[in-house]
Design a protein around this motif. Structure first.
Motif, PDB file in Angstrom:
ATOM      1  N   LYS A  68       0.834  -1.214   0.000  1.00 30.91           N
ATOM      2  CA  LYS A  68       0.000   0.000   0.000  1.00 30.91           C
ATOM      3  C   LYS A  68       0.859   1.251   0.000  1.00 30.91           C
ATOM      4  O   LYS A  68       0.622   2.179  -0.775  1.00 30.91           O
ATOM      5  CB  LYS A  68      -0.894   0.006   1.252  1.00 30.91           C
ATOM      6  CG  LYS A  68      -2.260  -0.571   1.027  1.00 30.91           C
ATOM      7  CD  LYS A  68      -3.310   0.511   1.156  1.00 30.91           C
ATOM      8  CE  LYS A  68      -4.586   0.194   0.437  1.00 30.91           C
ATOM      9  NZ  LYS A  68      -5.137  -1.095   0.463  1.00 30.91           N
ATOM     10  N   ILE A  69       1.889   1.287   0.872  1.00 31.50           N
ATOM     11  CA  ILE A  69       2.751   2.474   0.974  1.00 31.50           C
ATOM     12  C   ILE A  69       3.524   2.658  -0.330  1.00 31.50           C
ATOM     13  O   ILE A  69       3.647   3.775  -0.844  1.00 31.50           O
ATOM     14  CB  ILE A  69       3.700   2.347   2.185  1.00 31.50           C
ATOM     15  CG1 ILE A  69       2.902   2.511   3.477  1.00 31.50           C
ATOM     16  CG2 ILE A  69       4.805   3.395   2.131  1.00 31.50           C
ATOM     17  CD1 ILE A  69       3.706   2.311   4.729  1.00 31.50           C
ATOM     18  N   ARG A  70       4.014   1.557  -0.904  1.00 33.62           N
ATOM     19  CA  ARG A  70       4.759   1.624  -2.157  1.00 33.62           C
ATOM     20  C   ARG A  70       3.891   2.205  -3.268  1.00 33.62           C
ATOM     21  O   ARG A  70       4.325   3.090  -4.017  1.00 33.62           O
ATOM     22  CB  ARG A  70       5.221   0.216  -2.520  1.00 33.62           C
ATOM     23  CG  ARG A  70       6.138   0.161  -3.705  1.00 33.62           C
ATOM     24  CD  ARG A  70       6.492  -1.247  -4.037  1.00 33.62           C
ATOM     25  NE  ARG A  70       5.353  -1.958  -4.585  1.00 33.62           N
ATOM     26  CZ  ARG A  70       5.403  -3.188  -5.088  1.00 33.62           C
ATOM     27  NH1 ARG A  70       6.526  -3.837  -5.063  1.00 33.62           N
ATOM     28  NH2 ARG A  70       4.323  -3.756  -5.560  1.00 33.62           N
ATOM     29  N   TRP A  71       2.637   1.748  -3.350  1.00 29.60           N
ATOM     30  CA  TRP A  71       1.726   2.252  -4.382  1.00 29.60           C
ATOM     31  C   TRP A  71       1.420   3.735  -4.155  1.00 29.60           C
ATOM     32  O   TRP A  71       1.459   4.549  -5.071  1.00 29.60           O
ATOM     33  CB  TRP A  71       0.424   1.447  -4.359  1.00 29.60           C
ATOM     34  CG  TRP A  71      -0.590   2.003  -5.302  1.00 29.60           C
ATOM     35  CD1 TRP A  71      -0.629   1.825  -6.651  1.00 29.60           C
ATOM     36  CD2 TRP A  71      -1.688   2.866  -4.979  1.00 29.60           C
ATOM     37  NE1 TRP A  71      -1.680   2.516  -7.179  1.00 29.60           N
ATOM     38  CE2 TRP A  71      -2.353   3.169  -6.180  1.00 29.60           C
ATOM     39  CE3 TRP A  71      -2.164   3.403  -3.782  1.00 29.60           C
ATOM     40  CZ2 TRP A  71      -3.466   3.983  -6.222  1.00 29.60           C
ATOM     41  CZ3 TRP A  71      -3.271   4.222  -3.824  1.00 29.60           C
ATOM     42  CH2 TRP A  71      -3.916   4.503  -5.038  1.00 29.60           C
ATOM     43  N   ARG A  72       1.152   4.094  -2.871  1.00 30.26           N
ATOM     44  CA  ARG A  72       0.780   5.471  -2.525  1.00 30.26           C
ATOM     45  C   ARG A  72       1.908   6.433  -2.858  1.00 30.26           C
ATOM     46  O   ARG A  72       1.670   7.539  -3.349  1.00 30.26           O
ATOM     47  CB  ARG A  72       0.444   5.518  -1.026  1.00 30.26           C
ATOM     48  CG  ARG A  72      -0.172   6.782  -0.547  1.00 30.26           C
ATOM     49  CD  ARG A  72      -1.542   6.956  -1.143  1.00 30.26           C
ATOM     50  NE  ARG A  72      -2.067   8.263  -0.776  1.00 30.26           N
ATOM     51  CZ  ARG A  72      -1.739   9.381  -1.390  1.00 30.26           C
ATOM     52  NH1 ARG A  72      -0.889   9.352  -2.394  1.00 30.26           N
ATOM     53  NH2 ARG A  72      -2.250  10.523  -0.996  1.00 30.26           N
ATOM     54  N   LEU A  73       3.170   6.026  -2.591  1.00 28.60           N
ATOM     55  CA  LEU A  73       4.304   6.904  -2.879  1.00 28.60           C
ATOM     56  C   LEU A  73       4.548   6.998  -4.386  1.00 28.60           C
ATOM     57  O   LEU A  73       4.958   8.044  -4.883  1.00 28.60           O
ATOM     58  CB  LEU A  73       5.563   6.394  -2.178  1.00 28.60           C
ATOM     59  CG  LEU A  73       5.572   6.548  -0.659  1.00 28.60           C
ATOM     60  CD1 LEU A  73       6.845   5.975  -0.076  1.00 28.60           C
ATOM     61  CD2 LEU A  73       5.421   8.007  -0.258  1.00 28.60           C
ATOM     62  N   SER A  74       4.282   5.902  -5.129  1.00 26.81           N
ATOM     63  CA  SER A  74       4.568   5.931  -6.562  1.00 26.81           C
ATOM     64  C   SER A  74       3.538   6.749  -7.330  1.00 26.81           C
ATOM     65  O   SER A  74       3.798   7.174  -8.451  1.00 26.81           O
ATOM     66  CB  SER A  74       4.628   4.506  -7.127  1.00 26.81           C
ATOM     67  OG  SER A  74       3.335   4.000  -7.355  1.00 26.81           O
ATOM     68  N   VAL A  75       2.352   6.973  -6.729  1.00 26.49           N
ATOM     69  CA  VAL A  75       1.292   7.709  -7.415  1.00 26.49           C
ATOM     70  C   VAL A  75       1.600   9.209  -7.481  1.00 26.49           C
ATOM     71  O   VAL A  75       1.225   9.885  -8.425  1.00 26.49           O
ATOM     72  CB  VAL A  75      -0.054   7.433  -6.694  1.00 26.49           C
ATOM     73  CG1 VAL A  75      -1.014   8.581  -6.847  1.00 26.49           C
ATOM     74  CG2 VAL A  75      -0.671   6.160  -7.230  1.00 26.49           C
ATOM     75  N   VAL A  76       2.342   9.736  -6.488  1.00 24.05           N
ATOM     76  CA  VAL A  76       2.658  11.172  -6.458  1.00 24.05           C
ATOM     77  C   VAL A  76       3.708  11.484  -7.523  1.00 24.05           C
ATOM     78  O   VAL A  76       4.710  10.789  -7.641  1.00 24.05           O
ATOM     79  CB  VAL A  76       3.185  11.564  -5.067  1.00 24.05           C
ATOM     80  CG1 VAL A  76       3.530  13.028  -5.023  1.00 24.05           C
ATOM     81  CG2 VAL A  76       2.168  11.229  -3.999  1.00 24.05           C
ATOM     82  N   CYS A  77       3.464  12.539  -8.315  1.00 22.05           N
ATOM     83  CA  CYS A  77       4.398  12.925  -9.380  1.00 22.05           C
ATOM     84  C   CYS A  77       5.663  13.501  -8.760  1.00 22.05           C
ATOM     85  O   CYS A  77       5.595  14.379  -7.906  1.00 22.05           O
ATOM     86  CB  CYS A  77       3.748  13.959 -10.288  1.00 22.05           C
ATOM     87  SG  CYS A  77       4.843  14.576 -11.563  1.00 22.05           S
ATOM     88  N   ARG A  78       6.831  13.035  -9.199  1.00 22.88           N
ATOM     89  CA  ARG A  78       8.091  13.538  -8.631  1.00 22.88           C
ATOM     90  C   ARG A  78       8.497  14.860  -9.225  1.00 22.88           C
ATOM     91  O   ARG A  78       9.310  15.567  -8.663  1.00 22.88           O
ATOM     92  CB  ARG A  78       9.188  12.514  -8.866  1.00 22.88           C
ATOM     93  CG  ARG A  78       8.910  11.313  -8.039  1.00 22.88           C
ATOM     94  CD  ARG A  78      10.115  10.521  -7.745  1.00 22.88           C
ATOM     95  NE  ARG A  78       9.650   9.389  -6.951  1.00 22.88           N
ATOM     96  CZ  ARG A  78      10.226   8.237  -6.923  1.00 22.88           C
ATOM     97  NH1 ARG A  78      11.321   8.058  -7.602  1.00 22.88           N
ATOM     98  NH2 ARG A  78       9.746   7.279  -6.187  1.00 22.88           N
ATOM     99  N   VAL A  79       7.958  15.189 -10.387  1.00 26.50           N
ATOM    100  CA  VAL A  79       8.361  16.423 -11.058  1.00 26.50           C
ATOM    101  C   VAL A  79       7.597  17.617 -10.488  1.00 26.50           C
ATOM    102  O   VAL A  79       8.186  18.604 -10.074  1.00 26.50           O
ATOM    103  CB  VAL A  79       8.136  16.299 -12.577  1.00 26.50           C
ATOM    104  CG1 VAL A  79       8.532  17.584 -13.285  1.00 26.50           C
ATOM    105  CG2 VAL A  79       8.932  15.131 -13.124  1.00 26.50           C
ATOM    106  N   CYS A  80       6.260  17.524 -10.442  1.00 32.13           N
ATOM    107  CA  CYS A  80       5.466  18.678 -10.006  1.00 32.13           C
ATOM    108  C   CYS A  80       4.822  18.463  -8.634  1.00 32.13           C
ATOM    109  O   CYS A  80       4.258  19.393  -8.069  1.00 32.13           O
ATOM    110  CB  CYS A  80       4.393  19.013 -11.032  1.00 32.13           C
ATOM    111  SG  CYS A  80       3.080  17.806 -11.126  1.00 32.13           S
ATOM    112  N   GLY A  81       4.880  17.264  -8.083  1.00 34.85           N
ATOM    113  CA  GLY A  81       4.313  17.011  -6.766  1.00 34.85           C
ATOM    114  C   GLY A  81       2.810  16.800  -6.765  1.00 34.85           C
ATOM    115  O   GLY A  81       2.192  16.809  -5.700  1.00 34.85           O
TER     116      GLY A  81
END
Ligand SMILES: [Zn+2]
Length: 146
Positions: free
Chosen positions: A71-84
């Motif tokens: 769950k945590i892995r999926w939740r963190l991967s969903v957030v865009c690293r470029v624009c947040g």
């Protein structure tokens, strides 16, 4: 057929349109369940050196840990690293999601590492609409200032 086995999924950010990869799974799969069973058997032999019914407790704890991890892995991967941009937060609280994007873009503007980087493809607002929004006092327009 091969795409079924891939753990990650290629897509684009809904806000800045940059290409990204997110984890496909939100919950544990059969492989995680088998892994938890194996881990609990190993724990059982390490602790009691024989079959012990308490292995079921260890199995449930292993399942819970792997579910939380996935769950945590999926939740963190969903957030865009470029624009947040965080689509999950956007569905719950759009204002909070907007302020997170603003923070991330402010950090990006001040970081010299991004001076020569490709500019972000942010959604544009037509000039007349932007003026109307600013007249209403809706705050600063992020896409106009980057
Ligand atoms: Zn983005």
């Amino acid at each position: 057929m091969l795409s079924f086995f891939k753990t990650r999924h290629n897509c684009y950010c809904a806000f800045c349109k940059s290409p990204r990869r997110i984890y496909r799974r939100k919950n544990i799969s059969l492989m995680n369940i088998l892994g938890s069973a194996l881990a609990s058997v190993v724990i059982m032999f390490a602790l009691w050196q024989q079959y012990d019914p308490r292995v079921m407790v260890a199995f449930v704890v292993c399942l819970a840990i792997s579910e939380v991890f996935v769950k945590i892995r999926w939740r963190l991967s969903v957030v865009c690293r470029v624009c947040g941009f965080d689509p999950v937060l956007y569905l719950k609280a759009p204002e909070q999601a907007a302020s997170k994007v603003k923070e991330q873009l402010d950090v990006r503007r001040q970081d010299p590492k991004y001076l020569l980087a490709k500019p972000l493809n942010l959604p544009a607002i037509p000039a007349d609409k932007a003026k109307a929004l600013q007249d209403k006092g809706k705050g600063r327009l992020v896409s106009r200032s980057i």
